[in-house]
Design a protein around this motif. Structure first.
Motif, PDB file in Angstrom:
ATOM      1  N   ALA A 141       0.790  -1.269  -0.073  1.00 18.98           N
ATOM      2  CA  ALA A 141       0.135  -0.050   0.102  1.00 18.98           C
ATOM      3  C   ALA A 141       0.940   1.136   0.049  1.00 18.98           C
ATOM      4  O   ALA A 141       0.536   2.017  -0.907  1.00 18.98           O
ATOM      5  CB  ALA A 141      -1.060  -0.127   1.155  1.00 18.98           C
ATOM      6  N   PRO A 142       1.712   1.431   1.162  1.00 17.41           N
ATOM      7  CA  PRO A 142       2.634   2.705   1.006  1.00 17.41           C
ATOM      8  C   PRO A 142       3.411   2.953  -0.469  1.00 17.41           C
ATOM      9  O   PRO A 142       3.264   4.111  -0.920  1.00 17.41           O
ATOM     10  CB  PRO A 142       3.707   2.505   1.924  1.00 17.41           C
ATOM     11  N   VAL A 143       3.890   2.034  -1.166  1.00 17.54           N
ATOM     12  CA  VAL A 143       4.582   2.034  -2.502  1.00 17.54           C
ATOM     13  C   VAL A 143       3.532   2.341  -3.419  1.00 17.54           C
ATOM     14  O   VAL A 143       3.798   3.337  -4.261  1.00 17.54           O
ATOM     15  CB  VAL A 143       5.150   0.713  -2.624  1.00 17.54           C
ATOM     16  N   ALA A 144       2.404   1.775  -3.469  1.00 20.13           N
ATOM     17  CA  ALA A 144       1.423   2.138  -4.430  1.00 20.13           C
ATOM     18  C   ALA A 144       0.943   3.692  -4.324  1.00 20.13           C
ATOM     19  O   ALA A 144       0.636   4.398  -5.149  1.00 20.13           O
ATOM     20  CB  ALA A 144       0.212   1.254  -4.265  1.00 20.13           C
ATOM     21  N   ALA A 145       0.650   3.961  -3.023  1.00 16.50           N
ATOM     22  CA  ALA A 145       0.183   5.383  -2.635  1.00 16.50           C
ATOM     23  C   ALA A 145       1.233   6.449  -3.301  1.00 16.50           C
ATOM     24  O   ALA A 145       0.841   7.345  -3.945  1.00 16.50           O
ATOM     25  CB  ALA A 145       0.178   5.824  -1.227  1.00 16.50           C
ATOM     26  N   LYS A 192      -8.418   5.738  10.151  1.00 16.95           N
ATOM     27  CA  LYS A 192      -7.584   7.092   9.518  1.00 16.95           C
ATOM     28  C   LYS A 192      -6.830   6.373   8.709  1.00 16.95           C
ATOM     29  O   LYS A 192      -6.600   6.996   7.400  1.00 16.95           O
ATOM     30  CB  LYS A 192      -6.734   7.545  10.758  1.00 16.95           C
ATOM     31  N   ASP A 193      -6.230   5.408   8.965  1.00 18.44           N
ATOM     32  CA  ASP A 193      -5.084   4.610   7.845  1.00 18.44           C
ATOM     33  C   ASP A 193      -5.855   4.289   6.543  1.00 18.44           C
ATOM     34  O   ASP A 193      -5.390   4.482   5.530  1.00 18.44           O
ATOM     35  CB  ASP A 193      -4.481   3.350   8.626  1.00 18.44           C
ATOM     36  N   MET A 194      -7.284   3.732   6.896  1.00 17.92           N
ATOM     37  CA  MET A 194      -8.078   3.441   5.563  1.00 17.92           C
ATOM     38  C   MET A 194      -8.531   4.721   4.644  1.00 17.92           C
ATOM     39  O   MET A 194      -8.526   4.544   3.535  1.00 17.92           O
ATOM     40  CB  MET A 194      -9.265   2.714   6.025  1.00 17.92           C
ATOM     41  N   ILE A 195      -8.777   5.685   5.602  1.00 21.80           N
ATOM     42  CA  ILE A 195      -8.975   6.984   4.850  1.00 21.80           C
ATOM     43  C   ILE A 195      -7.696   7.518   3.903  1.00 21.80           C
ATOM     44  O   ILE A 195      -8.024   7.809   2.978  1.00 21.80           O
ATOM     45  CB  ILE A 195      -9.516   8.152   5.716  1.00 21.80           C
ATOM     46  N   LEU A 196      -6.767   7.278   4.678  1.00 25.88           N
ATOM     47  CA  LEU A 196      -5.496   7.620   3.951  1.00 25.88           C
ATOM     48  C   LEU A 196      -4.943   6.915   2.733  1.00 25.88           C
ATOM     49  O   LEU A 196      -4.572   7.302   1.567  1.00 25.88           O
ATOM     50  CB  LEU A 196      -4.187   7.784   4.791  1.00 25.88           C
ATOM     51  N   LEU A 197      -5.541   5.684   2.803  1.00 23.05           N
ATOM     52  CA  LEU A 197      -5.060   4.714   1.890  1.00 23.05           C
ATOM     53  C   LEU A 197      -6.150   5.036   0.615  1.00 23.05           C
ATOM     54  O   LEU A 197      -5.699   5.125  -0.612  1.00 23.05           O
ATOM     55  CB  LEU A 197      -5.489   3.261   2.308  1.00 23.05           C
ATOM     56  N   ALA A 198      -7.552   5.346   0.835  1.00 23.52           N
ATOM     57  CA  ALA A 198      -8.460   5.416  -0.271  1.00 23.52           C
ATOM     58  C   ALA A 198      -7.956   6.918  -0.827  1.00 23.52           C
ATOM     59  O   ALA A 198      -8.052   7.227  -2.038  1.00 23.52           O
ATOM     60  CB  ALA A 198      -9.630   5.618   0.389  1.00 23.52           C
ATOM     61  N   ALA A 236     -11.845   8.886  -0.234  1.00 22.08           N
ATOM     62  CA  ALA A 236     -11.724   9.043   1.371  1.00 22.08           C
ATOM     63  C   ALA A 236     -13.002   9.262   1.824  1.00 22.08           C
ATOM     64  O   ALA A 236     -13.329   8.799   2.819  1.00 22.08           O
ATOM     65  CB  ALA A 236     -10.622  10.160   1.574  1.00 22.08           C
ATOM     66  N   THR A 237     -13.660  10.173   1.491  1.00 23.47           N
ATOM     67  CA  THR A 237     -15.132  10.473   2.015  1.00 23.47           C
ATOM     68  C   THR A 237     -16.145   9.299   2.005  1.00 23.47           C
ATOM     69  O   THR A 237     -16.692   9.059   2.851  1.00 23.47           O
ATOM     70  CB  THR A 237     -15.700  11.987   1.300  1.00 23.47           C
TER      71      THR A 237
END
Length: 404
Positions: free
Chosen positions: A188-192, A249-255, A376-377
């Motif tokens: 996930a971080p790499v994809a972001a 919060k992590d899921m919001i950041l990922l989205a 995210a919303t």
């Protein structure tokens, strides 16, 4: 967050130091990472939705429970959708951002490059019934999977002891898929970082300057919607709403970073269960929400539609704006899961009010930036819906201990 910052810096470096050919090559290569990650997420969603939903419905016990919980969920979805659309309408009428452009109305034969979709009531109803469950699974048609899973879950519960074998097997399948999700999330971080670096490399900071007012206004509107939704949720769960925001919060950041709410879906199931929502409600309400409760997309639809109307100087009466709100509310339910669904819905709606579809080209360049906030919303809205329905049912428990 570190990956997002790194992605911005990498993208800007490529934008300023690379030639157009090098930028194109960078985008092609680095974009593979984001595409692979999103495809890995998509391969998980269909089996996860089906297995968790069937188990959840079977555990609900009877069709009355399914109808009661489903009714409460749909009531919340409709109210949240209406609130999101209305907020976009009010803000755009207050700011009139599009009037500054003062564009000439294009020739009637000019193409917008986006195919409009007219969604009829008949088409919507027939579309949600799958012709084949395998076709629905293969196409990640979440709403069709939900419909089949509801029938399958109720039937499984109704046959008693023999059905428990299936329930136990699907329970194991869902646990396996969640374990696979854990493996996928390492990427996930790499994809972001990859997703953001591509946007910045291709568009550069000029994109943010050119459309600065629109982007800032939309993001402030999104934050306003977040506050309203969290405030309404606090009426049901009190101060635990703060814990909910911290939990997801992590899921919001990922989205946000991947511009895909689907990317957060598998892990969101686990986080909401850890928060105290019963698995049977999470596995029923959350997939339903991903088809019916797209709060971020709803806000954007009125925002974008009125912006384009203002840009071309197309006058709309209050009655027309309210009817547009209702049309968007209906048509948006029909094509959930379609790539760039918000743009397709808007294209179909503009024609009803003689607003040039070509105006969508004004927003295509910044759609990725806007889609990040929309995604995210959508994650936040569906999390709140699941928690509220759990509380409504009197089954919201204290947060579980999350053992990793």
């Amino acid at each position: 967050m570190i990956a997002m910052v790194a992605g911005v810096l990498l993208g800007l470096w490529v934008h300023y130091e690379g030639s157009p050919t090098q930028i194109e090559g960078f985008s092609s290569v680095i974009g593979v990472i984001t595409d692979v990650f999103l495809r890995m997420i998509k391969m998980i969603i269909a089996p996860l939705v089906f297995s968790t939903l069937v188990v959840g419905i079977a555990k609900l016990g009877d069709i009355r429970s399914v109808g009661r919980i489903g009714g409460k969920a749909l009531l919340w979805f409709l109210c949240a959708s209406f609130l999101s659309l209305l907020l976009g309408l009010i803000i755009m009428n207050s700011l009139s951002l599009g009037t500054e452009l003062n564009l000439p109305v294009p020739a009637s034969g000019a193409a917008a490059g986006i195919e409009a979709t007219q969604v009829t009531f008949k088409g919507f109803i027939t579309h949600i019934i799958p012709r084949s469950i395998f076709e629905a699974l293969a196409g990640n048609e979440i709403l069709q999977i939900v419909v089949f899973a509801v029938f399958f879950g109720i039937a499984t519960a109704s046959i008693g002891e023999k059905g428990k074998i299936i329930i136990k097997a699907l329970d194991a399948v869902s646990l396996i898929i969640l374990r696979v999700t854990g493996y996928v999330m390492y990427l996930a971080p790499v994809a972001a970082a990859a997703a953001i670096s591509v946007v910045m490399a291709e568009k550069g900071p000029e994109l943010l300057v050119t459309y600065g007012k629109f982007i800032i206004s939309f993001y402030l509107a999104i934050l306003g919607l977040w506050l309203i939704l969290l405030l309404i949720a606090s009426l049901f769960i009190g101060r635990r709403v703060i814990n909910l925001a911290l939990t997801i919060k992590d899921m919001i950041l990922l989205a946000f970073s991947t511009a895909s709410s689907e990317a957060a879906f598998p892990r969101l199931i686990v986080e909401l269960e850890n928060f105290g929502c019963p698995p049977k409600i999470v596995s029923f309400v959350l997939p339903l929400g991903y088809s019916f409760n797209l709060d971020g997309s709803m806000l954007y639809m009125t925002f974008a539609s009125l912006f384009i109307a203002q840009a071309y100087g197309v006058p709309l009466t209050l009655g027309q704006e309210l009817s547009m709100l209702l049309v968007l509310m209906l048509t948006s339910k029909g094509i959930a899961g379609v790539p760039r669904a918000a743009l397709v819905v808007i294209a179909g709606t503009l024609t009803l009010y003689n607003i040039p579809q070509q105006g969508l080209l004004l927003l295509l360049g910044i759609d990725q930036i806007l889609d990040m906030a929309r995604s995210a919303t959508n994650v936040l809205g569906n999390s709140i819906a699941t928690v509220v329905v759990s509380k409504w049912e009197g089954e919201l428990e204290e947060a579980a201990v999350n053992i990793k």
